[in-house]
Enzyme design. Structure first.
Site, short mmCIF file in Angstrom:
data_model
loop_
_atom_site.label_atom_id
_atom_site.label_comp_id
_atom_site.label_asym_id
_atom_site.label_seq_id
_atom_site.Cartn_x
_atom_site.Cartn_y
_atom_site.Cartn_z
N GLY A 294 0.84 -1.20 0.00
CA GLY A 294 0.00 0.00 0.00
C GLY A 294 0.88 1.24 0.00
CE LYS A 295 5.42 0.79 1.97
NZ LYS A 295 6.82 0.50 1.90
CG HIS A 296 -1.33 3.47 -2.66
ND1 HIS A 296 -0.66 2.29 -2.90
CD2 HIS A 296 -2.63 3.14 -2.56
CE1 HIS A 296 -1.52 1.30 -2.97
NE2 HIS A 296 -2.73 1.80 -2.75
CB ALA A 297 -4.44 8.25 -0.70
CG HIS B 103 -4.99 2.28 1.70
ND1 HIS B 103 -5.43 3.28 0.87
CD2 HIS B 103 -4.77 1.20 0.90
CE1 HIS B 103 -5.49 2.83 -0.37
NE2 HIS B 103 -5.09 1.57 -0.38
#
Ligand code: T46
Length: 138
Positions: free
Chosen positions: A48-51, A96
């Site tokens: 993840g580590k993005h929106a 997230h």
């Protein structure tokens, strides 16, 4: 956090396991245009580590356990997904991350649209700037 509970069908024969099903716009609030899943992920690994700008998704851990951390730019919330009859809604503008708690846990995702890299915000500072801009516009 918004969760959806999916129907579970089981008999009194334990060996039979159970069957679960998900229908678009009935058990999840959008038409499902894409399904994807992550497998073979090692314990402790963080995906993840993005929106997303507009995408709506429901995350379901089919096997094992995965922790999900969500950040709206204002508030942070976390949960552990370890029940295949439960889906976590991840709407737009939520940073997230998903952390694998057990080797080989399987994460299934139902998405409201096809894959588009343009919908991703992959830099946290860009995400915070966009949250602030959208707040100012309201
Ligand atoms: C999300 C979380 C929950 C595609 O080509 N098509 C697809 O449908 C997807 C989902 C990914 N990809 C490509 C994009 C990257 O080159 O597959 C590669 C790995 O994707 P990513 O690093 O974004 O994977 P995760 O596990 O970090 O994030 C995924 C989804 O991409 C994302 O939308 O919300 O799961």
């Amino acid at each position: 956090m918004r969760f959806f509970e999916f129907p579970v069908r089981r008999t009194d024969i334990p060996e039979e396991g159970q069957l679960q099903f998900i229908e678009e716009e009935r058990h999840v609030p959008f038409p499902i245009r894409r399904v994807y899943y992550s497998t073979g992920v090692r314990t402790g690994y963080v995906r993840g580590k993005h929106a997303h700008r507009a995408l709506e998704q429901v995350l379901i851990c089919l096997h094992g356990a995965v922790r999900v951390d969500m950040d709206s730019g204002v508030e942070r919330e976390s949960c552990i997904l370890d029940n295949p009859a439960l889906g976590l809604f991840v709407g737009p503008m939520l940073w997230h991350t998903m952390t694998w708690i057990h080797d080989g846990s399987v994460l299934l995702v139902l998405a409201s649209d096809l894959y588009s890299e343009f919908d991703y915000i992959r830099d946290y500072d860009d995400f915070l700037r966009l949250v602030a801009t959208r707040k100012d516009e309201r």
